[in-house]
Design a protein around this motif. Structure first.
Motif, PDB file in Angstrom:
ATOM      1  N   ASP A   1       0.810  -1.215   0.000  1.00 47.04           N
ATOM      2  CA  ASP A   1       0.000   0.000   0.000  1.00 47.04           C
ATOM      3  C   ASP A   1       0.847   1.270   0.000  1.00 47.04           C
ATOM      4  OD1 ASP A   1      -2.246  -1.605  -0.017  1.00 47.04           O
ATOM      5  OD2 ASP A   1      -2.571  -1.452   2.150  1.00 47.04           O
ATOM      6  N   ASP A   2       2.057   1.185   0.553  1.00 46.20           N
ATOM      7  CA  ASP A   2       2.937   2.361   0.582  1.00 46.20           C
ATOM      8  C   ASP A   2       3.792   2.486  -0.677  1.00 46.20           C
ATOM      9  OD1 ASP A   2       4.855   0.383   0.869  1.00 46.20           O
ATOM     10  OD2 ASP A   2       5.547   1.049   2.841  1.00 46.20           O
ATOM     11  N   GLY A   3       3.584   1.588  -1.653  1.00 45.88           N
ATOM     12  CA  GLY A   3       4.304   1.657  -2.921  1.00 45.88           C
ATOM     13  C   GLY A   3       5.592   0.868  -2.972  1.00 45.88           C
ATOM     14  N   THR A   4       6.003   0.262  -1.863  1.00 46.49           N
ATOM     15  CA  THR A   4       7.231  -0.535  -1.872  1.00 46.49           C
ATOM     16  C   THR A   4       6.962  -1.901  -2.482  1.00 46.49           C
ATOM     17  OG1 THR A   4       6.806  -1.367   0.360  1.00 46.49           O
ATOM     18  CG2 THR A   4       8.172   0.622   0.176  1.00 46.49           C
ATOM     19  N   ALA A   5       8.017  -2.511  -3.010  1.00 48.55           N
ATOM     20  CA  ALA A   5       7.901  -3.830  -3.631  1.00 48.55           C
ATOM     21  C   ALA A   5       7.611  -4.895  -2.581  1.00 48.55           C
ATOM     22  CB  ALA A   5       9.190  -4.173  -4.368  1.00 48.55           C
ATOM     23  N   THR A   6       6.717  -5.805  -2.931  1.00 47.14           N
ATOM     24  CA  THR A   6       6.376  -6.925  -2.051  1.00 47.14           C
ATOM     25  C   THR A   6       7.434  -8.008  -2.157  1.00 47.14           C
ATOM     26  OG1 THR A   6       4.009  -6.527  -2.305  1.00 47.14           O
ATOM     27  CG2 THR A   6       4.666  -8.733  -1.611  1.00 47.14           C
ATOM     28  N   ALA A   7       7.968  -8.426  -1.047  1.00 47.17           N
ATOM     29  CA  ALA A   7       8.835  -9.602  -0.917  1.00 47.17           C
ATOM     30  C   ALA A   7       9.753  -9.866  -2.109  1.00 47.17           C
ATOM     31  CB  ALA A   7       7.975 -10.828  -0.644  1.00 47.17           C
ATOM     32  N   PRO A   8      10.697  -8.978  -2.392  1.00 48.25           N
ATOM     33  CA  PRO A   8      11.611  -9.217  -3.508  1.00 48.25           C
ATOM     34  C   PRO A   8      12.241 -10.611  -3.440  1.00 48.25           C
ATOM     35  CG  PRO A   8      11.953  -7.027  -2.632  1.00 48.25           C
ATOM     36  CD  PRO A   8      11.014  -7.746  -1.680  1.00 48.25           C
ATOM     37  N   GLY A   9      12.200 -11.321  -4.552  1.00 48.09           N
ATOM     38  CA  GLY A   9      12.780 -12.655  -4.621  1.00 48.09           C
ATOM     39  C   GLY A   9      11.832 -13.780  -4.225  1.00 48.09           C
ATOM     40  N   ASP A  10      10.661 -13.467  -3.689  1.00 51.08           N
ATOM     41  CA  ASP A  10       9.693 -14.484  -3.281  1.00 51.08           C
ATOM     42  C   ASP A  10       8.527 -14.470  -4.265  1.00 51.08           C
ATOM     43  OD1 ASP A  10       7.727 -16.054  -2.096  1.00 51.08           O
ATOM     44  OD2 ASP A  10       8.132 -15.310  -0.071  1.00 51.08           O
ATOM     45  N   ASP A  11       8.647 -15.284  -5.309  1.00 51.86           N
ATOM     46  CA  ASP A  11       7.651 -15.279  -6.387  1.00 51.86           C
ATOM     47  C   ASP A  11       6.247 -15.592  -5.890  1.00 51.86           C
ATOM     48  OD1 ASP A  11       9.693 -14.741  -8.243  1.00 51.86           O
ATOM     49  OD2 ASP A  11      10.092 -16.870  -8.526  1.00 51.86           O
ATOM     50  N   ALA A  12       6.119 -16.531  -4.968  1.00 51.65           N
ATOM     51  CA  ALA A  12       4.796 -16.903  -4.459  1.00 51.65           C
ATOM     52  C   ALA A  12       4.159 -15.736  -3.698  1.00 51.65           C
ATOM     53  CB  ALA A  12       4.896 -18.136  -3.572  1.00 51.65           C
ATOM     54  N   ALA A  13       4.920 -15.062  -2.861  1.00 52.29           N
ATOM     55  CA  ALA A  13       4.387 -13.925  -2.098  1.00 52.29           C
ATOM     56  C   ALA A  13       4.011 -12.780  -3.035  1.00 52.29           C
ATOM     57  CB  ALA A  13       5.404 -13.452  -1.063  1.00 52.29           C
ATOM     58  N   ARG A  14       4.808 -12.577  -4.063  1.00 52.28           N
ATOM     59  CA  ARG A  14       4.524 -11.499  -5.011  1.00 52.28           C
ATOM     60  C   ARG A  14       3.246 -11.794  -5.796  1.00 52.28           C
ATOM     61  NH1 ARG A  14       8.633  -7.962  -5.833  1.00 52.28           N
ATOM     62  NH2 ARG A  14       8.355  -7.772  -8.068  1.00 52.28           N
ATOM     63  N   ALA A  15       3.078 -13.040  -6.224  1.00 53.53           N
ATOM     64  CA  ALA A  15       1.861 -13.427  -6.944  1.00 53.53           C
ATOM     65  C   ALA A  15       0.643 -13.297  -6.031  1.00 53.53           C
ATOM     66  CB  ALA A  15       1.990 -14.849  -7.470  1.00 53.53           C
ATOM     67  N   ALA A  16       0.791 -13.711  -4.774  1.00 56.99           N
ATOM     68  CA  ALA A  16      -0.319 -13.604  -3.823  1.00 56.99           C
ATOM     69  C   ALA A  16      -0.724 -12.143  -3.632  1.00 56.99           C
ATOM     70  CB  ALA A  16       0.067 -14.243  -2.490  1.00 56.99           C
ATOM     71  N   ARG A  17       0.246 -11.247  -3.581  1.00 57.52           N
ATOM     72  CA  ARG A  17      -0.059  -9.820  -3.422  1.00 57.52           C
ATOM     73  C   ARG A  17      -0.825  -9.303  -4.637  1.00 57.52           C
ATOM     74  NH1 ARG A  17      -2.115  -5.923  -0.702  1.00 57.52           N
ATOM     75  NH2 ARG A  17      -1.312  -3.887  -1.274  1.00 57.52           N
ATOM     76  N   CYS A  18      -0.459  -9.770  -5.815  1.00 57.95           N
ATOM     77  CA  CYS A  18      -1.183  -9.363  -7.023  1.00 57.95           C
ATOM     78  C   CYS A  18      -2.645  -9.800  -6.942  1.00 57.95           C
ATOM     79  CB  CYS A  18      -0.520  -9.941  -8.268  1.00 57.95           C
ATOM     80  SG  CYS A  18       1.057  -9.167  -8.678  1.00 57.95           S
TER      81      CYS A  18
ATOM     82  N   VAL B   1      -1.341 -13.860 -16.914  1.00 59.41           N
ATOM     83  CA  VAL B   1      -0.224 -13.777 -15.973  1.00 59.41           C
ATOM     84  C   VAL B   1       1.038 -13.492 -16.766  1.00 59.41           C
ATOM     85  CG1 VAL B   1       1.150 -15.023 -14.255  1.00 59.41           C
ATOM     86  CG2 VAL B   1      -1.325 -15.388 -14.372  1.00 59.41           C
ATOM     87  N   LEU B   2       1.685 -12.388 -16.455  1.00 60.20           N
ATOM     88  CA  LEU B   2       2.942 -12.027 -17.097  1.00 60.20           C
ATOM     89  C   LEU B   2       4.036 -12.057 -16.040  1.00 60.20           C
ATOM     90  CD1 LEU B   2       1.689  -8.975 -19.181  1.00 60.20           C
ATOM     91  CD2 LEU B   2       1.946 -11.334 -19.940  1.00 60.20           C
ATOM     92  N   VAL B   3       5.097 -12.773 -16.328  1.00 58.31           N
ATOM     93  CA  VAL B   3       6.214 -12.880 -15.405  1.00 58.31           C
ATOM     94  C   VAL B   3       7.465 -12.399 -16.138  1.00 58.31           C
ATOM     95  CG1 VAL B   3       7.603 -14.458 -14.007  1.00 58.31           C
ATOM     96  CG2 VAL B   3       5.142 -14.805 -14.188  1.00 58.31           C
ATOM     97  N   ALA B   4       8.127 -11.423 -15.568  1.00 58.42           N
ATOM     98  CA  ALA B   4       9.317 -10.839 -16.195  1.00 58.42           C
ATOM     99  C   ALA B   4      10.532 -11.703 -15.890  1.00 58.42           C
ATOM    100  CB  ALA B   4       9.525  -9.417 -15.718  1.00 58.42           C
ATOM    101  N   SER B   5      10.560 -12.884 -16.478  1.00 59.75           N
ATOM    102  CA  SER B   5      11.664 -13.814 -16.263  1.00 59.75           C
ATOM    103  C   SER B   5      11.638 -14.863 -17.364  1.00 59.75           C
ATOM    104  CB  SER B   5      11.518 -14.501 -14.899  1.00 59.75           C
ATOM    105  OG  SER B   5      12.503 -15.499 -14.754  1.00 59.75           O
ATOM    106  N   SER B   6      12.788 -15.420 -17.658  1.00 57.40           N
ATOM    107  CA  SER B   6      12.832 -16.524 -18.618  1.00 57.40           C
ATOM    108  C   SER B   6      12.877 -17.868 -17.897  1.00 57.40           C
ATOM    109  CB  SER B   6      14.047 -16.377 -19.538  1.00 57.40           C
ATOM    110  OG  SER B   6      15.235 -16.380 -18.756  1.00 57.40           O
ATOM    111  N   ALA B   7      12.830 -17.858 -16.574  1.00 61.15           N
ATOM    112  CA  ALA B   7      12.862 -19.094 -15.786  1.00 61.15           C
ATOM    113  C   ALA B   7      11.450 -19.660 -15.649  1.00 61.15           C
ATOM    114  CB  ALA B   7      13.461 -18.836 -14.412  1.00 61.15           C
TER     115      ALA B   7
END
Length: 95
Positions: free
Chosen positions: A41-58, A81-87
């Motif tokens: 809510d404050d504009g900071t990135a959610t859990a950098p490096g934690d793909d599951a937490a980031r998806a859950a936030r979305c 679903v768009l993921v900025a990664s080739s992995a």
């Protein structure tokens, strides 16, 4: 929770856990959402490096936007679903 969305399974196609198509009644109101980013809510990135937490936030963000429009996840017909990664593992985690 009920939904006006009707999932269609095509019996002539391979058996799949997900529907091949979905419909909504002709008089259904359409709601178009902007992209959901993994931001707090404050504009900071959610859990950098934690793909599951980031998806859950979305998903949380989408739920809040739908709620503001008088809808729920049960009313969603299509997502992208768009993921900025080739992995591939990161895409699998996000989905």
């Amino acid at each position: 929770m009920s939904s006006v969305v009707r999932l269609l399974h095509a019996p002539q196609l391979a058996d799949a856990p997900d529907a091949y198509a979905a419909t909504a009644p002709a008089d259904a109101r359409l709601v178009f959402l902007a992209g959901a980013c993994p931001l707090e809510d404050d504009g900071t990135a959610t859990a950098p490096g934690d793909d599951a937490a980031r998806a859950a936030r979305c998903v949380e963000t989408v739920e809040q936007a739908l709620q503001a429009a008088g809808a729920t996840l049960m009313d969603v017909i299509s997502t992208r679903v768009l993921v900025a990664s080739s992995a591939q593992r990161e895409l699998v985690t996000a989905r």
